[in-house]
Motif scaffolding. Structure first.
Motif, PDB file in Angstrom:
ATOM      1  N   ILE A   1       3.933  15.062  -4.103  1.00  0.00           N
ATOM      2  CA  ILE A   1       4.778  14.408  -2.554  1.00  0.00           C
ATOM      3  C   ILE A   1       3.917  14.551  -1.496  1.00  0.00           C
ATOM      4  O   ILE A   1       3.416  15.672  -1.328  1.00  0.00           O
ATOM      5  N   GLY A   2       3.579  13.269  -0.891  1.00  0.00           N
ATOM      6  CA  GLY A   2       2.371  13.632   0.398  1.00  0.00           C
ATOM      7  C   GLY A   2       1.160  13.187   0.108  1.00  0.00           C
ATOM      8  O   GLY A   2       0.396  13.253   1.250  1.00  0.00           O
ATOM      9  N   ILE A   3       0.833  12.944  -1.267  1.00  0.00           N
ATOM     10  CA  ILE A   3      -0.612  12.506  -1.516  1.00  0.00           C
ATOM     11  C   ILE A   3      -0.873  11.350  -0.489  1.00  0.00           C
ATOM     12  O   ILE A   3      -0.106  10.494  -0.705  1.00  0.00           O
ATOM     13  N   GLY A   4      -2.142  11.313  -0.117  1.00  0.00           N
ATOM     14  CA  GLY A   4      -2.436  10.261   0.664  1.00  0.00           C
ATOM     15  C   GLY A   4      -1.765  10.121   2.046  1.00  0.00           C
ATOM     16  O   GLY A   4      -2.211   9.103   2.944  1.00  0.00           O
ATOM     17  N   THR A   5      -1.136  11.098   2.294  1.00  0.00           N
ATOM     18  CA  THR A   5      -0.623  11.335   3.823  1.00  0.00           C
ATOM     19  C   THR A   5      -1.310  12.655   4.517  1.00  0.00           C
ATOM     20  O   THR A   5      -1.789  13.413   3.823  1.00  0.00           O
ATOM     21  N   GLU A   6      -0.938  12.887   5.877  1.00  0.00           N
ATOM     22  CA  GLU A   6      -1.381  13.816   6.498  1.00  0.00           C
ATOM     23  C   GLU A   6      -0.742  15.151   6.154  1.00  0.00           C
ATOM     24  O   GLU A   6      -1.157  16.182   6.619  1.00  0.00           O
ATOM     25  N   LEU A   7       0.452  15.010   5.356  1.00  0.00           N
ATOM     26  CA  LEU A   7       0.946  16.107   4.953  1.00  0.00           C
ATOM     27  C   LEU A   7       0.169  16.804   3.848  1.00  0.00           C
ATOM     28  O   LEU A   7       0.236  18.012   3.669  1.00  0.00           O
ATOM     29  N   ALA A   8      -0.885  16.207   3.330  1.00  0.00           N
ATOM     30  CA  ALA A   8      -1.639  16.671   2.178  1.00  0.00           C
ATOM     31  C   ALA A   8      -2.762  17.661   2.860  1.00  0.00           C
ATOM     32  O   ALA A   8      -3.474  18.214   2.103  1.00  0.00           O
ATOM     33  N   MET A   9      -3.003  17.301   4.150  1.00  0.00           N
ATOM     34  CA  MET A   9      -4.170  17.992   4.606  1.00  0.00           C
ATOM     35  C   MET A   9      -4.139  19.598   4.710  1.00  0.00           C
ATOM     36  O   MET A   9      -3.125  20.079   5.016  1.00  0.00           O
TER      37      MET A   9
ATOM     38  N   VAL B   1       9.616  11.262   3.073  1.00  0.00           N
ATOM     39  CA  VAL B   1       8.531  11.244   2.302  1.00  0.00           C
ATOM     40  C   VAL B   1       8.932  11.054   1.023  1.00  0.00           C
ATOM     41  O   VAL B   1       8.476  10.188   0.170  1.00  0.00           O
ATOM     42  N   GLU B   2       9.926  12.007   0.574  1.00  0.00           N
ATOM     43  CA  GLU B   2      10.141  12.155  -1.007  1.00  0.00           C
ATOM     44  C   GLU B   2      11.027  10.714  -1.238  1.00  0.00           C
ATOM     45  O   GLU B   2      10.870   9.970  -2.613  1.00  0.00           O
ATOM     46  N   LEU B   3      11.933  10.486  -0.466  1.00  0.00           N
ATOM     47  CA  LEU B   3      12.625   9.062  -0.532  1.00  0.00           C
ATOM     48  C   LEU B   3      11.814   7.936  -0.850  1.00  0.00           C
ATOM     49  O   LEU B   3      11.907   7.059  -1.808  1.00  0.00           O
ATOM     50  N   ALA B   4      11.056   7.634   0.236  1.00  0.00           N
ATOM     51  CA  ALA B   4       9.839   6.549   0.159  1.00  0.00           C
ATOM     52  C   ALA B   4       8.999   6.761  -1.092  1.00  0.00           C
ATOM     53  O   ALA B   4       8.723   5.456  -1.894  1.00  0.00           O
ATOM     54  N   GLN B   5       8.461   7.820  -1.433  1.00  0.00           N
ATOM     55  CA  GLN B   5       7.637   7.818  -2.678  1.00  0.00           C
ATOM     56  C   GLN B   5       8.453   7.976  -4.058  1.00  0.00           C
ATOM     57  O   GLN B   5       7.891   7.462  -5.016  1.00  0.00           O
TER      58      GLN B   5
ATOM     59  N   CYS C   1      -1.344  -0.328   8.336  1.00  0.00           N
ATOM     60  CA  CYS C   1      -0.561   0.420   9.204  1.00  0.00           C
ATOM     61  C   CYS C   1      -1.583   1.340   9.900  1.00  0.00           C
ATOM     62  O   CYS C   1      -2.732   1.970   9.509  1.00  0.00           O
ATOM     63  N   SER C   2      -1.208   1.323  11.394  1.00  0.00           N
ATOM     64  CA  SER C   2      -1.988   2.402  12.173  1.00  0.00           C
ATOM     65  C   SER C   2      -1.625   3.850  12.486  1.00  0.00           C
ATOM     66  O   SER C   2      -2.166   4.521  13.101  1.00  0.00           O
ATOM     67  N   LEU C   3      -0.285   3.849  12.375  1.00  0.00           N
ATOM     68  CA  LEU C   3       0.386   4.986  12.191  1.00  0.00           C
ATOM     69  C   LEU C   3       0.418   5.841  10.991  1.00  0.00           C
ATOM     70  O   LEU C   3       0.068   5.302  10.065  1.00  0.00           O
ATOM     71  N   PRO C   4       0.429   7.181  11.398  1.00  0.00           N
ATOM     72  CA  PRO C   4       0.494   8.225   9.963  1.00  0.00           C
ATOM     73  C   PRO C   4       1.433   7.383   8.986  1.00  0.00           C
ATOM     74  O   PRO C   4       2.559   7.343   9.343  1.00  0.00           O
ATOM     75  N   LEU C   5       1.116   7.694   7.622  1.00  0.00           N
ATOM     76  CA  LEU C   5       1.843   6.947   6.523  1.00  0.00           C
ATOM     77  C   LEU C   5       2.946   7.958   6.281  1.00  0.00           C
ATOM     78  O   LEU C   5       2.714   9.230   6.360  1.00  0.00           O
ATOM     79  N   THR C   6       4.042   7.561   5.785  1.00  0.00           N
ATOM     80  CA  THR C   6       4.983   8.011   4.957  1.00  0.00           C
ATOM     81  C   THR C   6       4.879   8.312   3.679  1.00  0.00           C
ATOM     82  O   THR C   6       4.806   9.390   3.127  1.00  0.00           O
ATOM     83  N   ALA C   7       4.467   7.136   3.219  1.00  0.00           N
ATOM     84  CA  ALA C   7       4.008   7.072   1.796  1.00  0.00           C
ATOM     85  C   ALA C   7       3.391   5.728   1.566  1.00  0.00           C
ATOM     86  O   ALA C   7       3.195   4.775   2.314  1.00  0.00           O
ATOM     87  N   ARG C   8       2.293   5.668   0.630  1.00  0.00           N
ATOM     88  CA  ARG C   8       1.532   4.581   0.273  1.00  0.00           C
ATOM     89  C   ARG C   8       2.220   3.665  -0.832  1.00  0.00           C
ATOM     90  O   ARG C   8       2.962   4.206  -1.630  1.00  0.00           O
ATOM     91  N   ALA C   9       1.799   2.143  -0.726  1.00  0.00           N
ATOM     92  CA  ALA C   9       2.428   1.340  -1.452  1.00  0.00           C
ATOM     93  C   ALA C   9       3.820   1.635  -2.063  1.00  0.00           C
ATOM     94  O   ALA C   9       4.060   1.558  -3.248  1.00  0.00           O
ATOM     95  N   CYS C  10       4.877   1.857  -1.463  1.00  0.00           N
ATOM     96  CA  CYS C  10       6.121   2.048  -1.857  1.00  0.00           C
ATOM     97  C   CYS C  10       7.073   1.154  -1.603  1.00  0.00           C
ATOM     98  O   CYS C  10       8.306   1.061  -2.194  1.00  0.00           O
ATOM     99  N   VAL C  11       6.890   0.244  -0.555  1.00  0.00           N
ATOM    100  CA  VAL C  11       7.984  -0.629   0.134  1.00  0.00           C
ATOM    101  C   VAL C  11       8.005  -1.998  -1.068  1.00  0.00           C
ATOM    102  O   VAL C  11       7.087  -2.568  -1.073  1.00  0.00           O
ATOM    103  N   ALA C  12       9.137  -2.256  -1.374  1.00  0.00           N
ATOM    104  CA  ALA C  12       9.069  -3.719  -2.249  1.00  0.00           C
ATOM    105  C   ALA C  12       9.663  -4.717  -1.822  1.00  0.00           C
ATOM    106  O   ALA C  12       9.169  -6.080  -2.003  1.00  0.00           O
ATOM    107  N   ARG C  13      10.501  -4.546  -0.404  1.00  0.00           N
ATOM    108  CA  ARG C  13      11.257  -5.699   0.083  1.00  0.00           C
ATOM    109  C   ARG C  13      11.410  -5.137   1.546  1.00  0.00           C
ATOM    110  O   ARG C  13      11.752  -4.150   1.838  1.00  0.00           O
ATOM    111  N   ILE C  14      11.525  -6.250   2.522  1.00  0.00           N
ATOM    112  CA  ILE C  14      11.845  -6.218   3.866  1.00  0.00           C
ATOM    113  C   ILE C  14      12.827  -6.815   4.271  1.00  0.00           C
ATOM    114  O   ILE C  14      12.565  -8.121   4.191  1.00  0.00           O
ATOM    115  N   PHE C  15      13.809  -6.215   5.071  1.00  0.00           N
ATOM    116  CA  PHE C  15      14.887  -7.171   5.664  1.00  0.00           C
ATOM    117  C   PHE C  15      14.672  -7.212   7.052  1.00  0.00           C
ATOM    118  O   PHE C  15      14.551  -5.750   7.724  1.00  0.00           O
TER     119      PHE C  15
END
Lengths: 230, 223
Positions: free
Chosen positions: A123-131, B130-134, B158-172
């Motif tokens: 959880i959090g890999i690839g985000t700033e939570l992993a720092m 984070v856990e939901l998104a991942q 994204c320019s903002l800090p990420l919640t999770a990478r490559a997680c979103v399948a669809r956007i409404f």
């Protein structure tokens, strides 16, 4: 044989808390937050505390009283969204805040209570939570080392308890309480109803009394326990 | 609320299939439940320790010990269960959630999600996001297509800090339904009356069109 009686006066149990202690406090929003124990800690006055709690309640409620009284130097938490006062203390550097992913905070506390040094998670890999966290390769994939959390004292809110400290919770007031009740050197529980030995059915117990040091019945529920009018 | 937003929420409700275990994030996603038919077979999960969420209650009918993760007073349904926070996130991380619907500040063309922090402006903590998104089996986002200043929220990166990478399948959004694919954003549906070119104009990354004709939103659940 007879199980020991751990019922106590709230003030005398809270008096064990020392300046600089790490204190876990149960609750998610109002449900499960030990409002009366928190007020007793404000009255006791120990400062420079590290508080470990899911959230910071709302302004004027719960642990916000400890923030108002300046007793908190560090907060280990997951979300402060409902407490603008906590956010401003964080932004002005008056308290240090460490954010954890919510389920990771739960697992770190669970590990502390289970006598385990850490848990591994992606959880959090690839985000700033992993720092700053140690990374371990497991089955070909990176995992973060999430170190166990323990505290000097845990403050717990139960719905029912017996005098040995067996505890039962209701509805969404359970949340972090049973985890924190296992993860501190001294566990103090407030309960809405205190029963004699045998009053709580063995099958209905969420937290075994072995984990609990002191249990106190609430004489009344202050208005902070009530439904929040928004 | 604008009717476009309301139609977005109604359209997103059709994403929920019978039998699913679903977590609805704080904000717009929570309102999706209002568009499900009564007696629709679904199990709603909330991070603070409950499955089987029933209708939201006004304060005068509320149980002080029964809230969802957003702090709303909710109710039980026959079969509801309560558990601690570790168990709740065990469900999330081990893949028991078929679907989660989340809000977003930004979504990238590769499905990265940013929804928890705007450095210097907004940093209330990440909560359970984070856990939901991942870890939810399917992650969909509900968001306005642009921010208040009109800037695209769907971007190349994204320019903002990420919640999770490559997680979103669809956007409404309030303009369209867009899928995140290996080729980037693909337009799936438009809100009735909005030309595809207008959606593309408001999107901050290339927007591919499907080979077939574009269907328009149907606001009703269709059941």
């Amino acid at each position: 044989m007879r199980l020991p009686d751990k019922s106590c006066k709230i003030a005398s149990a809270i008096a064990k808390i020392k300046p600089g202690d790490r204190v876990m406090i149960g609750g998610f929003g109002v449900p499960g937050t030990p409002m009366t124990l928190i007020q007793a800690l404000v009255d006791h006055g120990a400062d420079n505390l590290t508080i470990i709690k899911n959230d910071a309640n709302e302004p004027g409620m719960g642990i916000d009283h400890l923030l108002q009284s300046g007793q908190v130097s560090r907060l280990i938490t997951t979300h402060l969204g409902l407490n603008t006062h906590a956010i401003s203390l964080m932004n002005t550097g008056q308290i240090k805040v460490e954010f954890n992913a919510q389920g990771i905070l739960a697992e770190r506390i669970r590990a502390g209570g289970a006598g385990i040094g850490a848990v591994l998670s992606d959880i959090g890999i690839g985000t700033e939570l992993a720092m700053g966290k140690q990374v371990v390769e497991l089955a070909g994939k990176p995992h973060l080392v999430e170190t166990a959390l323990r505290a000097d004292v845990a403050l717990i809110h139960a719905d029912r308890a017996d005098i040995f400290g067996n505890l039962a919770y209701v509805a969404t007031a359970q949340n972090f309480n049973p985890l924190m009740a296992m993860a501190a050197d001294c566990v103090i529980a407030e309960t809405e109803t205190l029963l004699p030995l045998g009053g709580l059915a063995a099958n209905a117990i969420h937290t075994a009394g072995v984990f609990v040091d002191h249990v106190a019945e609430l004489a009344e529920l202050s208005k902070e326990y009530a439904v929040v009018q928004r | 609320m604008s009717s476009a937003k309301e139609r977005m929420i109604a359209r997103a409700a059709r994403e929920i299939a019978p039998g699913m275990v679903v977590n609805l994030g704080i904000g717009l996603p929570t309102q999706v439940v209002n568009h499900l038919p009564r007696d629709f077979p679904v199990c709603l999960h909330t991070e603070n320790g409950m499955t089987g969420i029933g209708p939201t209650l006004p304060p005068d009918q509320a149980d002080r010990n029964l809230i969802d993760a957003g702090g709303s007073y909710v109710s039980t349904v026959p079969g509801s269960a309560f558990f601690d926070s570790a168990t709740s996130f065990a469900m999330v991380r081990s893949g028991r959630l078929d679907l989660t619907m989340l809000g977003a500040f930004e979504v990238s063309a590769s499905g990265d999600l940013a929804n928890w922090k705007i450095p210097g402006k907004f940093s209330p903590g990440v909560g359970g996001g984070v856990e939901l998104a991942q870890k939810a089996r399917r992650v969909v986002v509900l968001t306005t297509h642009t921010d208040r200043a009109g800037n695209p929220k769907l971007k190349e990166t994204c320019s903002l800090p990420l919640t999770a990478r490559a997680c979103v399948a669809r956007i409404f959004t309030d303009m369209a339904v867009i899928d995140v694919t290996p080729r980037g954003f693909v337009l799936v549906e438009t809100l009735g009356g909005i030309p595809a070119a207008e959606v593309a104009e408001a999107t901050g990354a290339p927007l591919l069109l499907p080979d077939t004709d574009l269907p328009e939103f149907e606001a009703s659940h269709g059941r």
